[in-house]
Scaffold this motif. Sequence first.
Motif, PDB file in Angstrom:
ATOM      1  N   GLY A   1       7.882   1.558   3.435  1.00 49.05           N
ATOM      2  CA  GLY A   1       7.736   2.593   2.422  1.00 49.05           C
ATOM      3  C   GLY A   1       9.018   2.914   1.679  1.00 49.05           C
ATOM      4  N   LEU A   2      10.166   2.501   2.227  1.00 51.63           N
ATOM      5  CA  LEU A   2      11.440   2.913   1.642  1.00 51.63           C
ATOM      6  C   LEU A   2      11.764   2.188   0.341  1.00 51.63           C
ATOM      7  N   GLN A   3      11.573   0.860   0.315  1.00 47.92           N
ATOM      8  CA  GLN A   3      11.930   0.099  -0.887  1.00 47.92           C
ATOM      9  C   GLN A   3      11.130   0.527  -2.119  1.00 47.92           C
ATOM     10  N   PRO A   4       9.806   0.409  -2.097  1.00 42.53           N
ATOM     11  CA  PRO A   4       9.045   0.720  -3.319  1.00 42.53           C
ATOM     12  C   PRO A   4       9.113   2.183  -3.729  1.00 42.53           C
ATOM     13  N   VAL A   5       9.117   3.096  -2.759  1.00 49.24           N
ATOM     14  CA  VAL A   5       9.180   4.518  -3.119  1.00 49.24           C
ATOM     15  C   VAL A   5      10.536   4.843  -3.736  1.00 49.24           C
ATOM     16  N   SER A   6      11.601   4.218  -3.216  1.00 54.14           N
ATOM     17  CA  SER A   6      12.933   4.418  -3.805  1.00 54.14           C
ATOM     18  C   SER A   6      12.931   3.989  -5.261  1.00 54.14           C
ATOM     19  N   GLN A   7      12.332   2.850  -5.539  1.00 56.89           N
ATOM     20  CA  GLN A   7      12.295   2.339  -6.910  1.00 56.89           C
ATOM     21  C   GLN A   7      11.426   3.215  -7.810  1.00 56.89           C
ATOM     22  N   ALA A   8      10.306   3.698  -7.285  1.00 56.23           N
ATOM     23  CA  ALA A   8       9.432   4.574  -8.067  1.00 56.23           C
ATOM     24  C   ALA A   8      10.128   5.894  -8.390  1.00 56.23           C
ATOM     25  N   ILE A   9      10.888   6.434  -7.443  1.00 52.89           N
ATOM     26  CA  ILE A   9      11.633   7.672  -7.679  1.00 52.89           C
ATOM     27  C   ILE A   9      12.650   7.460  -8.798  1.00 52.89           C
ATOM     28  N   LEU A  10      13.324   6.320  -8.783  1.00 52.29           N
ATOM     29  CA  LEU A  10      14.290   6.019  -9.841  1.00 52.29           C
ATOM     30  C   LEU A  10      13.610   5.918 -11.201  1.00 52.29           C
ATOM     31  N   ALA A  11      12.479   5.221 -11.238  1.00 54.20           N
ATOM     32  CA  ALA A  11      11.784   5.020 -12.510  1.00 54.20           C
ATOM     33  C   ALA A  11      11.370   6.343 -13.142  1.00 54.20           C
ATOM     34  N   ASP A  12      11.019   7.311 -12.323  1.00 48.64           N
ATOM     35  CA  ASP A  12      10.556   8.597 -12.845  1.00 48.64           C
ATOM     36  C   ASP A  12      11.669   9.635 -12.969  1.00 48.64           C
ATOM     37  N   SER A  13      12.869   9.327 -12.460  1.00 45.00           N
ATOM     38  CA  SER A  13      13.964  10.295 -12.509  1.00 45.00           C
ATOM     39  C   SER A  13      14.904  10.072 -13.687  1.00 45.00           C
ATOM     40  N   PHE A  14      14.774   8.912 -14.356  1.00 42.87           N
ATOM     41  CA  PHE A  14      15.714   8.559 -15.414  1.00 42.87           C
ATOM     42  C   PHE A  14      15.003   8.297 -16.729  1.00 42.87           C
ATOM     43  N   PRO A  15      15.618   8.729 -17.842  1.00 43.34           N
ATOM     44  CA  PRO A  15      15.075   8.364 -19.160  1.00 43.34           C
ATOM     45  C   PRO A  15      15.231   6.868 -19.389  1.00 43.34           C
ATOM     46  N   PRO A  16      14.432   6.294 -20.275  1.00 42.20           N
ATOM     47  CA  PRO A  16      14.457   4.839 -20.475  1.00 42.20           C
ATOM     48  C   PRO A  16      15.845   4.263 -20.736  1.00 42.20           C
ATOM     49  N   LYS A  17      16.700   4.978 -21.473  1.00 45.44           N
ATOM     50  CA  LYS A  17      18.008   4.437 -21.820  1.00 45.44           C
ATOM     51  C   LYS A  17      18.943   4.368 -20.622  1.00 45.44           C
ATOM     52  N   GLU A  18      18.667   5.130 -19.581  1.00 46.61           N
ATOM     53  CA  GLU A  18      19.521   5.132 -18.394  1.00 46.61           C
ATOM     54  C   GLU A  18      18.908   4.349 -17.237  1.00 46.61           C
TER      55      GLU A  18
ATOM     56  N   ILE B   1       0.827  -1.217   0.000  1.00 45.44           N
ATOM     57  CA  ILE B   1       0.000   0.000   0.000  1.00 45.44           C
ATOM     58  C   ILE B   1       0.860   1.266   0.000  1.00 45.44           C
ATOM     59  N   SER B   2       2.173   1.085  -0.224  1.00 46.27           N
ATOM     60  CA  SER B   2       3.039   2.268  -0.278  1.00 46.27           C
ATOM     61  C   SER B   2       2.681   3.156  -1.461  1.00 46.27           C
ATOM     62  N   GLY B   3       2.231   2.534  -2.564  1.00 45.30           N
ATOM     63  CA  GLY B   3       1.793   3.330  -3.708  1.00 45.30           C
ATOM     64  C   GLY B   3       0.586   4.184  -3.363  1.00 45.30           C
ATOM     65  N   TRP B   4      -0.316   3.618  -2.573  1.00 49.37           N
ATOM     66  CA  TRP B   4      -1.508   4.357  -2.130  1.00 49.37           C
ATOM     67  C   TRP B   4      -1.099   5.522  -1.224  1.00 49.37           C
ATOM     68  N   PHE B   5      -0.161   5.268  -0.300  1.00 46.46           N
ATOM     69  CA  PHE B   5       0.316   6.344   0.575  1.00 46.46           C
ATOM     70  C   PHE B   5       0.986   7.452  -0.234  1.00 46.46           C
ATOM     71  N   SER B   6       1.732   7.063  -1.281  1.00 49.75           N
ATOM     72  CA  SER B   6       2.388   8.070  -2.121  1.00 49.75           C
ATOM     73  C   SER B   6       1.366   8.967  -2.783  1.00 49.75           C
ATOM     74  N   GLN B   7       0.235   8.396  -3.212  1.00 44.61           N
ATOM     75  CA  GLN B   7      -0.815   9.200  -3.841  1.00 44.61           C
ATOM     76  C   GLN B   7      -1.496  10.119  -2.838  1.00 44.61           C
ATOM     77  N   VAL B   8      -1.703   9.620  -1.640  1.00 41.27           N
ATOM     78  CA  VAL B   8      -2.416  10.401  -0.629  1.00 41.27           C
ATOM     79  C   VAL B   8      -1.530  11.525  -0.065  1.00 41.27           C
ATOM     80  N   LEU B   9      -0.275  11.205   0.250  1.00 39.47           N
ATOM     81  CA  LEU B   9       0.607  12.161   0.917  1.00 39.47           C
ATOM     82  C   LEU B   9       1.543  12.899  -0.031  1.00 39.47           C
ATOM     83  N   GLY B  10       1.770  12.350  -1.204  1.00 35.99           N
ATOM     84  CA  GLY B  10       2.830  12.840  -2.076  1.00 35.99           C
ATOM     85  C   GLY B  10       4.039  11.952  -1.903  1.00 35.99           C
ATOM     86  N   ARG B  11       4.708  11.631  -3.009  1.00 35.88           N
ATOM     87  CA  ARG B  11       5.795  10.658  -2.951  1.00 35.88           C
ATOM     88  C   ARG B  11       6.953  11.124  -2.071  1.00 35.88           C
ATOM     89  N   LYS B  12       7.390  12.361  -2.270  1.00 36.88           N
ATOM     90  CA  LYS B  12       8.516  12.870  -1.485  1.00 36.88           C
ATOM     91  C   LYS B  12       8.160  12.910  -0.002  1.00 36.88           C
TER      92      LYS B  12
END
Length: 534
Positions: free
Chosen positions: A126-143, A76-87
Amino acid sequence: MAASGDSAALAARAAYPANRWLIAAVVGMAAFMEVLDISIANVSLSHIAGSLSASQEEATWVLTSYLVSNAIVLPISGWFSQVLGRKRFFLISIVLFSVASLACGLAPSLGWLIVARIFQGVGGGGLQPVSQAILADSFPPKERGMAFAIYGVAVVFAPAIGPTLGGWITDHASWHWIFLLNVPVGVMLFVVAGMLVRDTAAYEAARRAKMAGFRIDYVGFALLAAGLGCLQIMLDKGQQNDWFDSSFILTMAVIAVSCLSALVLWELFHPHPIMDIRLFRHFNFAVANLLMFMLGFVLLGSTLLIPQFVQSVLGYTSTLAGLVISPGGIAIVLMMPLVGFLSNRIEARWMVAFGLGVVSLSMFHIAGFTGDVSFSQLVVARIYQTLGIAFLFIPLTGIAYIGVPADKTDQISAFINLARNIGGSVGISLVTTWLARRAQFHQNVLVGEITPYDHQYNALVQSLTEHFAQMGAGIEAARQQAVATIGRLVSEQAQIMAYLDDFWLLGVIFAALIPLTLLVGSSRQSDASVRPEH
């Protein structure tokens, strides 16, 4: 045309944070700190029990309490990110994890420690999945492959080094420091992440739009907490309580199955689900979760088996057993950047198939060992295994995003991390149970072959009786010692055969998964599906 294409590419690249590699290091460290705490306390349980006047069985709740709360929060970390904001959710998780770690280190009683570990598991979830989500949105596909390599080093290396590090800290300081060391790291991560991590305006606008008319899914949360909590307790305590012969374990199983089944049905039709079960309609996402489950299964299962094997069968010390495991962790650290580099050049499904094959062959290799295997052979076998594991984590993470809408990043990372953690728990439970059952089976078979009419048995009894008689024992006492010695030899041989059966089973399971990778879609599809909204 070329100029316009170049400017479009530059504009797309500029949409990603300029300091994204520093962000990757920070979120990777946060994930490492959290995953490490799953395994680092294992070797310190006897010290914790003695220090807090508790039994060894009572002290195991230090592990169980963390795993239960962690398992509940992960999906439910994804749900918390939506409710509170990811950061905001990421920073709250760091603070809660650090404060709970301080409480663990200062715990004056076992009850205090268990409660603190529950809150530590909540923060860590909350640390593992949010860390991975931040990476997915911080990098272009090639990186993204290289970014996931940094994260992969954290989550795969941590359980490999955890027991060794925990043992060293406990022996040279005290068990309190395995928790207290998280505090300064947590403070540093909070400050740096607060400065670097940002929720983009587009992400925040999309999040607020989703929150319009939003209602909390209380029923879903209750079903999730009860279902995953009871499942984790069942897995952690099953072998200790003789599984379903125990009314406690049976009750946990019934509650887990009932609540999780109801959860799936409830979430499928809820307008604002706490877990988006409908993501499993995407075949690649479902396969990636299954394979990530198996990655956790074999990684944590083998990480438990190998130290137990060398300690119980070969007589290694805890430190020496840790040295058998640690080089494999170092091999993963060295291999991850290479795998990240290759992930942009080789189809993810072929890399996963290769990784599964290598791990399977490594398990069959270990299953051929005998009681006189050397230290160097064990180290090489562990490195052999981890080289295969290195080719699984990054490609599997990429496969999970293929064909899934870009706004589901938080949910994807939550599910993929839950799959790996639950897989690890199931793996530990299964290999432990299989080990006990196969040891009993082999002992019964070996004892059945020993009869008074067996000439080899009689000759061995005679030889040992003479040996003990020469040592000063009476004839009858010498004969009893001879029979007891043979009994110990039979028990040791049965134990060796049981361990080898476990390794063989892991090899068979991974080999059976290879054909599944052929059904996965091309990883080239993932570039368009995981672009962050800017």
